[in-house]
Design a protein around this motif. Structure first.
Motif, PDB file in Angstrom:
ATOM      1  N   GLU A  33       0.825  -1.208   0.000  1.00 37.37           N
ATOM      2  CA  GLU A  33       0.000   0.000   0.000  1.00 37.37           C
ATOM      3  C   GLU A  33       0.856   1.254   0.000  1.00 37.37           C
ATOM      4  O   GLU A  33       0.580   2.214  -0.729  1.00 37.37           O
ATOM      5  CB  GLU A  33      -0.922   0.007   1.217  1.00 37.37           C
ATOM      6  CG  GLU A  33      -2.056  -0.978   1.129  1.00 37.37           C
ATOM      7  CD  GLU A  33      -2.879  -1.026   2.398  1.00 37.37           C
ATOM      8  OE1 GLU A  33      -2.599  -0.257   3.332  1.00 37.37           O
ATOM      9  OE2 GLU A  33      -3.811  -1.849   2.442  1.00 37.37           O
ATOM     10  N   GLU A  34       1.918   1.234   0.797  1.00 40.30           N
ATOM     11  CA  GLU A  34       2.798   2.399   0.838  1.00 40.30           C
ATOM     12  C   GLU A  34       3.506   2.603  -0.494  1.00 40.30           C
ATOM     13  O   GLU A  34       3.650   3.733  -0.965  1.00 40.30           O
ATOM     14  CB  GLU A  34       3.821   2.239   1.967  1.00 40.30           C
ATOM     15  CG  GLU A  34       4.645   3.474   2.201  1.00 40.30           C
ATOM     16  CD  GLU A  34       5.570   3.345   3.390  1.00 40.30           C
ATOM     17  OE1 GLU A  34       6.359   4.282   3.588  1.00 40.30           O
ATOM     18  OE2 GLU A  34       5.516   2.325   4.095  1.00 40.30           O
ATOM     19  N   ALA A  35       3.931   1.510  -1.127  1.00 42.05           N
ATOM     20  CA  ALA A  35       4.586   1.617  -2.437  1.00 42.05           C
ATOM     21  C   ALA A  35       3.624   2.196  -3.467  1.00 42.05           C
ATOM     22  O   ALA A  35       4.018   3.029  -4.289  1.00 42.05           O
ATOM     23  CB  ALA A  35       5.087   0.248  -2.886  1.00 42.05           C
ATOM     24  N   TYR A  36       2.369   1.773  -3.417  1.00 41.60           N
ATOM     25  CA  TYR A  36       1.380   2.290  -4.349  1.00 41.60           C
ATOM     26  C   TYR A  36       1.105   3.774  -4.093  1.00 41.60           C
ATOM     27  O   TYR A  36       0.979   4.561  -5.039  1.00 41.60           O
ATOM     28  CB  TYR A  36       0.086   1.485  -4.226  1.00 41.60           C
ATOM     29  CG  TYR A  36      -1.018   1.996  -5.115  1.00 41.60           C
ATOM     30  CD1 TYR A  36      -0.979   1.773  -6.489  1.00 41.60           C
ATOM     31  CD2 TYR A  36      -2.082   2.710  -4.587  1.00 41.60           C
ATOM     32  CE1 TYR A  36      -1.986   2.252  -7.315  1.00 41.60           C
ATOM     33  CE2 TYR A  36      -3.088   3.190  -5.402  1.00 41.60           C
ATOM     34  CZ  TYR A  36      -3.039   2.959  -6.764  1.00 41.60           C
ATOM     35  OH  TYR A  36      -4.029   3.432  -7.579  1.00 41.60           O
ATOM     36  N   ASN A  37       1.047   4.174  -2.827  1.00 42.08           N
ATOM     37  CA  ASN A  37       0.763   5.571  -2.499  1.00 42.08           C
ATOM     38  C   ASN A  37       1.912   6.494  -2.886  1.00 42.08           C
ATOM     39  O   ASN A  37       1.696   7.657  -3.218  1.00 42.08           O
ATOM     40  CB  ASN A  37       0.476   5.718  -1.004  1.00 42.08           C
ATOM     41  CG  ASN A  37      -0.827   5.076  -0.609  1.00 42.08           C
ATOM     42  OD1 ASN A  37      -1.716   4.875  -1.435  1.00 42.08           O
ATOM     43  ND2 ASN A  37      -0.946   4.710   0.655  1.00 42.08           N
ATOM     44  N   VAL A  38       3.131   6.014  -2.849  1.00 34.76           N
ATOM     45  CA  VAL A  38       4.299   6.848  -3.116  1.00 34.76           C
ATOM     46  C   VAL A  38       4.685   6.813  -4.594  1.00 34.76           C
ATOM     47  O   VAL A  38       5.495   7.613  -5.040  1.00 34.76           O
ATOM     48  CB  VAL A  38       5.488   6.372  -2.240  1.00 34.76           C
ATOM     49  CG1 VAL A  38       6.695   7.256  -2.397  1.00 34.76           C
ATOM     50  CG2 VAL A  38       5.097   6.305  -0.792  1.00 34.76           C
ATOM     51  N   GLU A  39       4.064   5.923  -5.362  1.00 35.79           N
ATOM     52  CA  GLU A  39       4.474   5.687  -6.745  1.00 35.79           C
ATOM     53  C   GLU A  39       4.472   6.956  -7.605  1.00 35.79           C
ATOM     54  O   GLU A  39       5.383   7.170  -8.411  1.00 35.79           O
ATOM     55  CB  GLU A  39       3.560   4.639  -7.369  1.00 35.79           C
ATOM     56  CG  GLU A  39       3.987   4.180  -8.731  1.00 35.79           C
ATOM     57  CD  GLU A  39       3.111   3.054  -9.236  1.00 35.79           C
ATOM     58  OE1 GLU A  39       3.540   2.389 -10.184  1.00 35.79           O
ATOM     59  OE2 GLU A  39       2.001   2.853  -8.701  1.00 35.79           O
ATOM     60  N   GLN A  40       3.501   7.811  -7.443  1.00 35.87           N
ATOM     61  CA  GLN A  40       3.402   9.006  -8.285  1.00 35.87           C
ATOM     62  C   GLN A  40       4.371  10.116  -7.879  1.00 35.87           C
ATOM     63  O   GLN A  40       4.759  10.933  -8.705  1.00 35.87           O
ATOM     64  CB  GLN A  40       1.967   9.557  -8.249  1.00 35.87           C
ATOM     65  CG  GLN A  40       0.949   8.617  -8.821  1.00 35.87           C
ATOM     66  CD  GLN A  40       1.203   8.323 -10.294  1.00 35.87           C
ATOM     67  OE1 GLN A  40       1.563   9.212 -11.058  1.00 35.87           O
ATOM     68  NE2 GLN A  40       1.039   7.077 -10.676  1.00 35.87           N
ATOM     69  N   THR A  41       4.801  10.127  -6.631  1.00 35.86           N
ATOM     70  CA  THR A  41       5.663  11.214  -6.172  1.00 35.86           C
ATOM     71  C   THR A  41       7.145  10.845  -6.152  1.00 35.86           C
ATOM     72  O   THR A  41       7.982  11.678  -6.462  1.00 35.86           O
ATOM     73  CB  THR A  41       5.256  11.671  -4.765  1.00 35.86           C
ATOM     74  OG1 THR A  41       5.293  10.557  -3.887  1.00 35.86           O
ATOM     75  CG2 THR A  41       3.860  12.261  -4.774  1.00 35.86           C
ATOM     76  N   ASP A  42       7.458   9.608  -5.767  1.00 37.65           N
ATOM     77  CA  ASP A  42       8.860   9.204  -5.646  1.00 37.65           C
ATOM     78  C   ASP A  42       9.012   7.777  -6.151  1.00 37.65           C
ATOM     79  O   ASP A  42       8.817   6.812  -5.415  1.00 37.65           O
ATOM     80  CB  ASP A  42       9.308   9.314  -4.184  1.00 37.65           C
ATOM     81  CG  ASP A  42      10.810   9.184  -4.013  1.00 37.65           C
ATOM     82  OD1 ASP A  42      11.505   8.992  -5.025  1.00 37.65           O
ATOM     83  OD2 ASP A  42      11.266   9.282  -2.866  1.00 37.65           O
ATOM     84  N   MET A  43       9.373   7.649  -7.419  1.00 39.72           N
ATOM     85  CA  MET A  43       9.451   6.341  -8.054  1.00 39.72           C
ATOM     86  C   MET A  43      10.564   5.476  -7.467  1.00 39.72           C
ATOM     87  O   MET A  43      10.408   4.262  -7.349  1.00 39.72           O
ATOM     88  CB  MET A  43       9.648   6.509  -9.564  1.00 39.72           C
ATOM     89  CG  MET A  43       9.385   5.269 -10.328  1.00 39.72           C
ATOM     90  SD  MET A  43       7.682   4.758 -10.089  1.00 39.72           S
ATOM     91  CE  MET A  43       7.491   3.636 -11.409  1.00 39.72           C
ATOM     92  N   SER A  44      11.683   6.078  -7.074  1.00 41.27           N
ATOM     93  CA  SER A  44      12.782   5.281  -6.527  1.00 41.27           C
ATOM     94  C   SER A  44      12.398   4.680  -5.175  1.00 41.27           C
ATOM     95  O   SER A  44      12.706   3.519  -4.894  1.00 41.27           O
ATOM     96  CB  SER A  44      14.049   6.122  -6.400  1.00 41.27           C
ATOM     97  OG  SER A  44      13.841   7.206  -5.519  1.00 41.27           O
ATOM     98  N   LEU A  45      11.718   5.433  -4.336  1.00 36.31           N
ATOM     99  CA  LEU A  45      11.247   4.898  -3.058  1.00 36.31           C
ATOM    100  C   LEU A  45      10.217   3.799  -3.289  1.00 36.31           C
ATOM    101  O   LEU A  45      10.225   2.778  -2.602  1.00 36.31           O
ATOM    102  CB  LEU A  45      10.646   6.008  -2.201  1.00 36.31           C
ATOM    103  CG  LEU A  45      10.081   5.590  -0.847  1.00 36.31           C
ATOM    104  CD1 LEU A  45      11.157   4.951   0.019  1.00 36.31           C
ATOM    105  CD2 LEU A  45       9.467   6.787  -0.141  1.00 36.31           C
ATOM    106  N   SER A  46       9.370   3.985  -4.278  1.00 32.46           N
ATOM    107  CA  SER A  46       8.381   2.967  -4.619  1.00 32.46           C
ATOM    108  C   SER A  46       9.066   1.682  -5.054  1.00 32.46           C
ATOM    109  O   SER A  46       8.648   0.587  -4.677  1.00 32.46           O
ATOM    110  CB  SER A  46       7.466   3.480  -5.724  1.00 32.46           C
ATOM    111  OG  SER A  46       6.568   2.484  -6.119  1.00 32.46           O
ATOM    112  N   ASP A  47      10.128   1.787  -5.844  1.00 32.05           N
ATOM    113  CA  ASP A  47      10.874   0.601  -6.277  1.00 32.05           C
ATOM    114  C   ASP A  47      11.502  -0.125  -5.094  1.00 32.05           C
ATOM    115  O   ASP A  47      11.493  -1.356  -5.028  1.00 32.05           O
ATOM    116  CB  ASP A  47      11.961   0.983  -7.274  1.00 32.05           C
ATOM    117  CG  ASP A  47      11.409   1.398  -8.622  1.00 32.05           C
ATOM    118  OD1 ASP A  47      10.242   1.069  -8.911  1.00 32.05           O
ATOM    119  OD2 ASP A  47      12.142   2.061  -9.380  1.00 32.05           O
ATOM    120  N   ILE A  48      12.046   0.624  -4.159  1.00 27.13           N
ATOM    121  CA  ILE A  48      12.649   0.020  -2.969  1.00 27.13           C
ATOM    122  C   ILE A  48      11.583  -0.704  -2.152  1.00 27.13           C
ATOM    123  O   ILE A  48      11.799  -1.831  -1.688  1.00 27.13           O
ATOM    124  CB  ILE A  48      13.366   1.086  -2.125  1.00 27.13           C
ATOM    125  CG1 ILE A  48      14.586   1.608  -2.874  1.00 27.13           C
ATOM    126  CG2 ILE A  48      13.765   0.533  -0.768  1.00 27.13           C
ATOM    127  CD1 ILE A  48      15.220   2.830  -2.249  1.00 27.13           C
TER     128      ILE A  48
END
Length: 75
Positions: A33-48
């Motif tokens: 859920e956190e990866a999905y929420n951050v996907e639009q703002t910070d792609m590198s954090l989403s990948d991690i």
């Protein structure tokens, strides 16, 4: 050489915490859920976060596989 700040040989490896499958599944859903929420703002954090979720999923599957092998006893 001053060994005042040297930690070689004085540190012990941390023991892995033992989690139940339910706790790992809950953590997996939170990370996804956190990866999905951050996907639009910070792609590198989403990948991690997605990588961490993938590792959690593999751990869950391996625990379920081990649990299933242990329950094969004939009654």
């Amino acid at each position: 050489m001053n060994s005042h700040f040297c930690k070689v040989g004085k540190r012990r490896p941390t023991r892995r915490k033992v989690f139940s499958i339910k706790e790992l599944e809950d953590k997996y859903t939170r990370v996804m859920e956190e990866a999905y929420n951050v996907e639009q703002t910070d792609m590198s954090l989403s990948d991690i976060l997605l990588y961490e979720a993938q590792k959690l999923k593999q751990r869950i599957l391996s625990l379920k596989k081990m649990e299933a092998k242990g329950l094969d006893a004939a009654f």
